[in-house]
Design a protein around this motif. Structure first.
Motif, short mmCIF file in Angstrom:
data_model
loop_
_atom_site.label_atom_id
_atom_site.label_comp_id
_atom_site.label_asym_id
_atom_site.label_seq_id
_atom_site.Cartn_x
_atom_site.Cartn_y
_atom_site.Cartn_z
N ALA A 13 2.83 21.46 -14.57
CA ALA A 13 1.67 20.57 -14.56
C ALA A 13 0.50 21.23 -13.83
O ALA A 13 -0.65 21.16 -14.29
N ALA A 14 0.76 21.91 -12.72
CA ALA A 14 -0.30 22.61 -11.98
C ALA A 14 -0.88 23.75 -12.81
O ALA A 14 -2.10 23.94 -12.86
N LEU A 15 -0.02 24.47 -13.50
CA LEU A 15 -0.49 25.55 -14.35
C LEU A 15 -1.34 25.01 -15.50
O LEU A 15 -2.38 25.59 -15.83
N THR A 16 -0.92 23.91 -16.08
CA THR A 16 -1.70 23.29 -17.17
C THR A 16 -3.06 22.84 -16.67
O THR A 16 -4.08 23.05 -17.33
N LEU A 17 -3.13 22.23 -15.48
CA LEU A 17 -4.41 21.81 -14.92
C LEU A 17 -5.31 23.01 -14.62
O LEU A 17 -6.52 22.95 -14.85
N TYR A 18 -4.73 24.08 -14.15
CA TYR A 18 -5.51 25.29 -13.86
C TYR A 18 -6.12 25.87 -15.14
O TYR A 18 -7.30 26.22 -15.18
N VAL A 19 -5.33 25.95 -16.20
CA VAL A 19 -5.84 26.48 -17.47
C VAL A 19 -6.91 25.56 -18.03
O VAL A 19 -7.94 26.03 -18.55
N MET A 20 -6.74 24.26 -17.92
CA MET A 20 -7.74 23.31 -18.40
C MET A 20 -9.04 23.46 -17.59
O MET A 20 -10.13 23.38 -18.16
N LEU A 22 -10.13 26.22 -16.17
CA LEU A 22 -10.75 27.46 -16.63
C LEU A 22 -11.47 27.26 -17.96
O LEU A 22 -12.59 27.75 -18.15
N LEU A 23 -10.85 26.54 -18.88
CA LEU A 23 -11.49 26.27 -20.17
C LEU A 23 -12.75 25.43 -19.99
O LEU A 23 -13.78 25.67 -20.62
N PHE A 24 -12.67 24.42 -19.13
CA PHE A 24 -13.82 23.57 -18.87
C PHE A 24 -14.97 24.41 -18.29
O PHE A 24 -16.12 24.29 -18.71
N TRP A 25 -14.66 25.27 -17.33
CA TRP A 25 -15.68 26.12 -16.72
C TRP A 25 -16.29 27.06 -17.76
O TRP A 25 -17.49 27.32 -17.76
N ASP A 26 -15.48 27.57 -18.68
CA ASP A 26 -15.98 28.45 -19.71
C ASP A 26 -16.96 27.73 -20.64
O ASP A 26 -17.95 28.30 -21.08
N PHE A 27 -16.69 26.48 -20.92
CA PHE A 27 -17.58 25.72 -21.80
C PHE A 27 -18.90 25.34 -21.14
O PHE A 27 -19.93 25.29 -21.79
N ILE A 28 -18.90 25.07 -19.83
CA ILE A 28 -20.13 24.62 -19.18
C ILE A 28 -20.94 25.75 -18.57
O ILE A 28 -22.10 25.55 -18.23
N SER A 29 -20.36 26.94 -18.43
CA SER A 29 -21.10 28.04 -17.82
C SER A 29 -22.17 28.56 -18.78
O SER A 29 -22.00 28.52 -20.00
N PRO A 30 -23.30 29.06 -18.23
CA PRO A 30 -24.37 29.55 -19.11
C PRO A 30 -23.93 30.82 -19.84
O PRO A 30 -23.20 31.65 -19.30
N LYS A 31 -24.38 30.94 -21.06
CA LYS A 31 -24.02 32.09 -21.89
C LYS A 31 -25.17 33.09 -21.89
O LYS A 31 -26.32 32.72 -21.97
N LEU A 32 -24.84 34.37 -21.81
CA LEU A 32 -25.83 35.42 -21.92
C LEU A 32 -25.99 35.79 -23.38
O LEU A 32 -25.02 35.78 -24.14
N PRO A 33 -27.20 36.13 -23.81
CA PRO A 33 -27.37 36.54 -25.20
C PRO A 33 -26.63 37.84 -25.47
O PRO A 33 -26.60 38.73 -24.63
N VAL A 34 -26.02 37.94 -26.63
CA VAL A 34 -25.25 39.12 -26.99
C VAL A 34 -25.94 39.81 -28.15
O VAL A 34 -26.32 39.19 -29.13
#
Length: 167
Positions: A13-20, A22-34
């Motif tokens: 359960a802790a591992l699942t929360l950690y991965v979730m 990380l995914l949440f942070w990836d979605f809300i973090s600003p993206k640099l142009p590629v």
């Protein structure tokens, strides 16, 4: 046995929360142009309108902060010709005193990191590492190795000068 299952469930359960998280942070973090090449395109102007001075990376070595990077140029190297050996330069770790590290592909198609003074292969020694090229010594003669597609020193070696005069 019951406690072992409980510990395992809590760990999963802790591992699942950690991965979730990380995914949440990836979605809300600003993206640099590629760029189309896949590299990150770094903007030169920030939103505040301040201009970023990237020339600091050409004058300051982050590994030797107390020393300014100076182009080590030698009159002997100015006359050195581009090597005709089956070598390819892949990377340089420049040091202001000329004692850096170079990543070179040898004739046996293997890449290796060589320090100044190391023998690249039989009779060929890395003599000096500059910002844009390296100097190798073969049978007591200095030659220059540059990155693929980059021009050498612009000087003609003795054999090339003779061939050029013959034309």
């Amino acid at each position: 046995m019951r406690y072992l299952v409980l510990v395992l469930e809590i760990s999963l359960a802790a591992l699942t929360l950690y991965v979730m998280a990380l995914l949440f942070w990836d979605f809300i973090s600003p993206k640099l142009p590629v760029a189309e090449t896949g590299s990150i395109a770094v903007p030169t102007r920030m939103k505040s309108g301040a201009v970023t001075d990237w020339t600091v990376f050409a004058t300051v070595n982050p590994f030797y902060r107390d020393q300014k990077s100076e182009i080590v140029e030698d009159t002997v190297l100015a006359d050195a010709r581009e090597t005709n050996l089956d070598l390819e330069l892949f990377g340089i770790r420049f040091s202001p005193d000329g004692k850096g590290v170079a990543i070179i592909r040898t004739p046996d198609k293997q890449q290796g990191a060589f320090r100044v003074g190391d023998e690249i292969f039989n009779g060929v020694v890395l003599n000096r590492v500059l910002q844009d090229r390296v100097a190798i010594e073969r049978a007591g003669v200095l030659e220059v190795l540059t990155f693929p597609g980059q021009q050498g020193t612009g000087q003609l070696g003795p054999t090339e000068a003779a061939q050029d005069k013959a034309k």
